[in-house]
Design an enzyme around this catalytic site. Structure first.
Site, PDB file in Angstrom:
ATOM      1  N   GLU A 164      -5.205   4.981   5.809  1.00  0.00           N
ATOM      2  CA  GLU A 164      -4.970   4.752   4.378  1.00  0.00           C
ATOM      3  C   GLU A 164      -5.413   5.937   3.502  1.00  0.00           C
ATOM      4  O   GLU A 164      -4.620   6.397   2.672  1.00  0.00           O
ATOM      5  CB  GLU A 164      -5.688   3.464   3.951  1.00  0.00           C
ATOM      6  N   SER A 185     -11.085   0.513   3.199  1.00  0.00           N
ATOM      7  CA  SER A 185     -10.393   0.297   4.479  1.00  0.00           C
ATOM      8  C   SER A 185      -9.807   1.624   4.949  1.00  0.00           C
ATOM      9  O   SER A 185      -9.061   2.256   4.210  1.00  0.00           O
ATOM     10  CB  SER A 185      -9.247  -0.697   4.305  1.00  0.00           C
ATOM     11  N   ARG A 217       0.824  -1.236   0.000  1.00  0.00           N
ATOM     12  CA  ARG A 217       0.000   0.000   0.000  1.00  0.00           C
ATOM     13  C   ARG A 217       0.854   1.281   0.000  1.00  0.00           C
ATOM     14  O   ARG A 217       0.444   2.302   0.554  1.00  0.00           O
ATOM     15  CB  ARG A 217      -0.951   0.042   1.200  1.00  0.00           C
TER      16      ARG A 217
HETATM   17  P1  FAD Z   1      -8.409   9.274  -5.262  1.00  0.00           P
HETATM   18  O1  FAD Z   1      -9.108   8.834  -4.045  1.00  0.00           O
HETATM   19  O2  FAD Z   1      -9.037  10.359  -6.050  1.00  0.00           O
HETATM   20  O3  FAD Z   1      -6.926   9.713  -4.903  1.00  0.00           O
HETATM   21  C1  FAD Z   1      -6.138   8.939  -4.030  1.00  0.00           C
HETATM   22  C2  FAD Z   1      -4.723   9.566  -3.988  1.00  0.00           C
HETATM   23  O4  FAD Z   1      -4.109   9.407  -5.264  1.00  0.00           O
HETATM   24  C3  FAD Z   1      -4.750  11.076  -3.720  1.00  0.00           C
HETATM   25  O5  FAD Z   1      -3.587  11.377  -2.970  1.00  0.00           O
HETATM   26  C4  FAD Z   1      -4.654  11.692  -5.115  1.00  0.00           C
HETATM   27  O6  FAD Z   1      -4.038  12.971  -5.107  1.00  0.00           O
HETATM   28  C5  FAD Z   1      -3.774  10.676  -5.820  1.00  0.00           C
HETATM   29  N1  FAD Z   1      -4.067  10.586  -7.263  1.00  0.00           N
HETATM   30  C6  FAD Z   1      -5.215  10.183  -7.831  1.00  0.00           C
HETATM   31  N2  FAD Z   1      -5.090  10.213  -9.182  1.00  0.00           N
HETATM   32  C7  FAD Z   1      -3.838  10.658  -9.446  1.00  0.00           C
HETATM   33  C8  FAD Z   1      -3.101  10.933 -10.638  1.00  0.00           C
HETATM   34  N3  FAD Z   1      -3.633  10.754 -11.865  1.00  0.00           N
HETATM   35  N4  FAD Z   1      -1.838  11.431 -10.536  1.00  0.00           N
HETATM   36  C9  FAD Z   1      -1.260  11.623  -9.304  1.00  0.00           C
HETATM   37  N5  FAD Z   1      -1.907  11.378  -8.150  1.00  0.00           N
HETATM   38  C10 FAD Z   1      -3.176  10.905  -8.217  1.00  0.00           C
HETATM   39  N6  FAD Z   1      -7.835   0.032  -2.302  1.00  0.00           N
HETATM   40  C11 FAD Z   1      -7.080  -1.081  -2.415  1.00  0.00           C
HETATM   41  O7  FAD Z   1      -5.849  -0.995  -2.523  1.00  0.00           O
HETATM   42  N7  FAD Z   1      -7.653  -2.318  -2.425  1.00  0.00           N
HETATM   43  C12 FAD Z   1      -8.972  -2.498  -2.319  1.00  0.00           C
HETATM   44  O8  FAD Z   1      -9.438  -3.628  -2.355  1.00  0.00           O
HETATM   45  C13 FAD Z   1      -9.794  -1.343  -2.186  1.00  0.00           C
HETATM   46  N8  FAD Z   1     -11.133  -1.463  -2.041  1.00  0.00           N
HETATM   47  C14 FAD Z   1     -11.906  -0.354  -1.864  1.00  0.00           C
HETATM   48  C15 FAD Z   1     -13.283  -0.515  -1.693  1.00  0.00           C
HETATM   49  C16 FAD Z   1     -14.090   0.589  -1.513  1.00  0.00           C
HETATM   50  C17 FAD Z   1     -15.581   0.399  -1.324  1.00  0.00           C
HETATM   51  C18 FAD Z   1     -13.537   1.881  -1.525  1.00  0.00           C
HETATM   52  C19 FAD Z   1     -14.413   3.084  -1.377  1.00  0.00           C
HETATM   53  C20 FAD Z   1     -12.172   2.054  -1.682  1.00  0.00           C
HETATM   54  C21 FAD Z   1     -11.334   0.931  -1.858  1.00  0.00           C
HETATM   55  N9  FAD Z   1      -9.951   1.044  -2.019  1.00  0.00           N
HETATM   56  C22 FAD Z   1      -9.176  -0.077  -2.176  1.00  0.00           C
HETATM   57  C23 FAD Z   1      -9.317   2.358  -1.990  1.00  0.00           C
HETATM   58  C24 FAD Z   1      -9.342   3.082  -3.361  1.00  0.00           C
HETATM   59  O9  FAD Z   1     -10.390   2.628  -4.169  1.00  0.00           O
HETATM   60  C25 FAD Z   1      -8.028   2.922  -4.131  1.00  0.00           C
HETATM   61  O10 FAD Z   1      -6.957   3.413  -3.382  1.00  0.00           O
HETATM   62  C26 FAD Z   1      -8.063   3.633  -5.490  1.00  0.00           C
HETATM   63  O11 FAD Z   1      -6.889   3.358  -6.205  1.00  0.00           O
HETATM   64  C27 FAD Z   1      -8.220   5.151  -5.365  1.00  0.00           C
HETATM   65  O12 FAD Z   1      -8.481   5.646  -6.659  1.00  0.00           O
HETATM   66  P2  FAD Z   1      -9.141   7.050  -6.928  1.00  0.00           P
HETATM   67  O13 FAD Z   1      -9.060   7.294  -8.406  1.00  0.00           O
HETATM   68  O14 FAD Z   1     -10.467   7.131  -6.331  1.00  0.00           O
HETATM   69  O15 FAD Z   1      -8.110   8.018  -6.198  1.00  0.00           O
HETATM   70  P1  NAP Z   2     -10.586 -10.470   4.759  1.00  0.00           P
HETATM   71  O1  NAP Z   2     -10.633 -11.518   3.698  1.00  0.00           O
HETATM   72  O2  NAP Z   2     -11.671 -10.429   5.777  1.00  0.00           O
HETATM   73  O3  NAP Z   2      -9.192 -10.551   5.497  1.00  0.00           O
HETATM   74  C1  NAP Z   2      -8.893  -9.653   6.565  1.00  0.00           C
HETATM   75  C2  NAP Z   2      -7.471  -9.200   6.394  1.00  0.00           C
HETATM   76  O4  NAP Z   2      -6.602 -10.329   6.552  1.00  0.00           O
HETATM   77  C3  NAP Z   2      -7.230  -8.636   5.039  1.00  0.00           C
HETATM   78  O5  NAP Z   2      -7.101  -7.266   5.189  1.00  0.00           O
HETATM   79  C4  NAP Z   2      -5.985  -9.334   4.501  1.00  0.00           C
HETATM   80  O6  NAP Z   2      -4.877  -8.476   4.344  1.00  0.00           O
HETATM   81  C5  NAP Z   2      -5.610 -10.347   5.552  1.00  0.00           C
HETATM   82  N1  NAP Z   2      -5.568 -11.679   4.921  1.00  0.00           N
HETATM   83  C6  NAP Z   2      -6.608 -12.528   4.713  1.00  0.00           C
HETATM   84  N2  NAP Z   2      -6.175 -13.670   4.153  1.00  0.00           N
HETATM   85  C7  NAP Z   2      -4.831 -13.530   3.983  1.00  0.00           C
HETATM   86  C8  NAP Z   2      -3.813 -14.355   3.442  1.00  0.00           C
HETATM   87  N3  NAP Z   2      -4.083 -15.590   2.969  1.00  0.00           N
HETATM   88  N4  NAP Z   2      -2.547 -13.881   3.409  1.00  0.00           N
HETATM   89  C9  NAP Z   2      -2.257 -12.655   3.873  1.00  0.00           C
HETATM   90  N5  NAP Z   2      -3.174 -11.816   4.395  1.00  0.00           N
HETATM   91  C10 NAP Z   2      -4.449 -12.250   4.465  1.00  0.00           C
HETATM   92  O7  NAP Z   2     -10.503  -9.027   4.051  1.00  0.00           O
HETATM   93  P2  NAP Z   2     -11.641  -8.144   3.399  1.00  0.00           P
HETATM   94  O8  NAP Z   2     -11.858  -6.953   4.223  1.00  0.00           O
HETATM   95  O9  NAP Z   2     -12.804  -8.988   3.003  1.00  0.00           O
HETATM   96  O10 NAP Z   2     -10.900  -7.657   2.061  1.00  0.00           O
HETATM   97  C11 NAP Z   2     -10.573  -8.589   1.066  1.00  0.00           C
HETATM   98  C12 NAP Z   2      -9.403  -8.057   0.262  1.00  0.00           C
HETATM   99  O11 NAP Z   2      -9.777  -6.827  -0.355  1.00  0.00           O
HETATM  100  C13 NAP Z   2      -8.170  -7.774   1.110  1.00  0.00           C
HETATM  101  O12 NAP Z   2      -7.030  -8.115   0.378  1.00  0.00           O
HETATM  102  C14 NAP Z   2      -8.235  -6.285   1.341  1.00  0.00           C
HETATM  103  O13 NAP Z   2      -6.957  -5.672   1.425  1.00  0.00           O
HETATM  104  C15 NAP Z   2      -8.933  -5.790   0.060  1.00  0.00           C
HETATM  105  N6  NAP Z   2      -9.687  -4.568   0.377  1.00  0.00           N
HETATM  106  C16 NAP Z   2      -9.005  -3.411   0.516  1.00  0.00           C
HETATM  107  C17 NAP Z   2      -9.680  -2.231   0.786  1.00  0.00           C
HETATM  108  C18 NAP Z   2      -8.941  -0.926   0.871  1.00  0.00           C
HETATM  109  O14 NAP Z   2      -9.573   0.105   0.888  1.00  0.00           O
HETATM  110  N7  NAP Z   2      -7.632  -0.940   0.927  1.00  0.00           N
HETATM  111  C19 NAP Z   2     -11.061  -2.234   0.931  1.00  0.00           C
HETATM  112  C20 NAP Z   2     -11.713  -3.447   0.817  1.00  0.00           C
HETATM  113  C21 NAP Z   2     -11.033  -4.620   0.532  1.00  0.00           C
HETATM  114  P3  NAP Z   2      -4.622  -7.534   3.056  1.00  0.00           P
HETATM  115  O15 NAP Z   2      -5.526  -6.392   3.234  1.00  0.00           O
HETATM  116  O16 NAP Z   2      -3.188  -7.191   3.242  1.00  0.00           O
HETATM  117  O17 NAP Z   2      -4.887  -8.343   1.836  1.00  0.00           O
END
Ligand code: FAD
Ligand code: NAP
Length: 335
Positions: free
Chosen positions: A330, A236, A164
């Protein structure tokens, strides 16, 4: 050049926070961006880049010029029997890219289905889900300096991707506009079903194709995660902490049921579990609540960015007091 003053950003962030940009411009090319940048530089205004707004907390007023890059190009740069190299505009919808690539027979992004946002933000936090990170597919990131307007291309190594994390959250934080990303995708339909829900489905239904796996990921996500249009959220809210083996051993003695995942750098502990154990799932902090099905997600019921950050602060304090762990937020906070 279309630069609008005093633009509401409520529809531009998935937390649904009411926020006004001093100016906002949507630009579809580097040339258009340079015109907007010239206006900002002449007016002494900062430029702030917004993607799909799914990982940001906005204040009531964002000073300067908020820029959203909307280019949705997708070009094949190189192709062999084994793989394909594509260049995708930063304004391309992430989930759409995942599905389009799978439908073309270009594989790899299936575990990252249904993540909101645009392609340009994917490298910023090295998006990840279900054991896959986008860094595995990124060859180059292209962009332009907000200050000097010089174009740049960074190799995968130069992006300094970690869990991340990337250079775009550190040395280049707030310094650049990412305009396009090059992805190398495979034509071999390999799948990663290591995470428990996917592993369970594979045992029940057999090994999926990449497209089927994307469907499973979408289904699991829909069953657990709130849809922002119904329950405004930013995914998250905290990163899963990776703690030292020593700290982990101490915690495990106190909480033998605590899930954990060993990593090279230490032990990853699910932040959602830590919060849940404190009885905070569903807890209401004014206009913000902890999601009932997933303690890592904060739901905004009409509050401000400050309300969201206050709730996050209280959760962080409770986690610190009970486990001695400092949770890291995050979503990016706009000034
Ligand atoms: P924004 O929220 O608009 O921006 C995020 C950051 O990136 C800001 O600092 C912005 O300035 C910068 N940025 C955006 N675009 C650019 C660009 N073109 N150039 C330079 N900087 C830029 N994230 C995960 O990693 N895994 C997940 O599974 C995941 N699940 C999610 C589920 C939900 C329901 C939600 C709401 C969010 C989730 N996220 C997840 C977080 C998010 O969707 C990601 O981080 C996504 O990449 C953000 O994209 P965005 O275009 O909305 O960026
Ligand atoms: P989950 O399956 O309930 O698991 C809880 C956490 O445990 C996750 O965050 C995941 O870490 C970790 N985990 C589970 N199984 C694992 C494995 N086999 N090895 C290593 N780590 C493990 O998680 P969830 O909330 O439903 O989300 C599912 C996936 O979507 C996750 O990978 C999560 O990161 C991603 N997600 C991200 C966001 C975001 O905004 N960043 C939002 C929603 C979902 P990791 O998060 O490191 O994978």
């Amino acid at each position: 050049m279309n630069i609008q003053p005093n633009v509401s950003l409520q529809a531009f962030n998935t937390l649904g926070v009411q926020s006004y940009a001093q100016y906002m411009a949507q630009v579809a090319s580097v040339e258009q961006f340079k015109e907007v940048a010239a206006f900002a530089h002449e007016s002494g205004l900062d430029i702030k880049v917004l993607g799909g707004g799914s990982n940001v907390v906005l204040p009531e007023r964002v000073s300067g010029v908020v820029v959203q890059y909307t280019s949705e190009t997708c070009d094949v740069l190189d192709e062999s029997d084994a793989d394909v190299l594509i260049r995708v505009g930063a304004g391309f919808n992430w989930h759409q890219l995942v599905m389009d690539s799978l439908n073309q027979g270009w594989y790899g992004l299936q575990n990252l289905a249904f993540i909101p946002g645009l392609v340009g933000a994917a490298p910023v936090q090295n998006i990840g889900a279900y054991g896959v990170e986008v860094k595995e597919f990124i060859k180059h990131v292209h962009g332009i300096s907000l200050d000097t307007l010089e174009s740049f291309t960074l190799s995968n190594e130069a992006c300094q991707f970690e869990y991340r994390e990337s250079i775009f959250k550190h040395a280049l934080n707030g310094q650049v506009l990412i305009t396009a990303v090059d992805f190398m995708l495979s034509k071999a339909p390999d799948v990663n079903v290591n995470y428990a829900p996917l592993d369970k489905m594979a045992k029940e239904q057999g090994v999926p194709t990449p497209l089927e796996l994307a469907g499973w990921v979408i289904d699991v996500r829909k069953s657990k995660l709130p849809i922002p249009s119904e329950l405004p959220n930013a995914g998250s809210f905290f990163k899963n902490p990776v703690i030292s083996f020593e700290v982990f051993t101490g915690l495990q003695n106190r909480f033998p049921d605590m899930p954990y995942y060993e990593q090279a750098a230490g032990v990853k502990v699910p932040a959602g579990w830590l919060i849940d154990q404190l009885g905070l799932k569903g807890k209401v902090f004014g206009p913000v609540s902890v999601h009932k099905q997933q303690a890592l997600v904060l739901i905004n019921h009409g509050g401000s960015g400050a309300d969201v950050l206050l709730a996050a602060q209280k959760i962080k304090q409770a986690v610190k007091a009970n486990y001695g762990i400092e949770l890291e937020q995050e979503p990016r906070v706009f000034a």
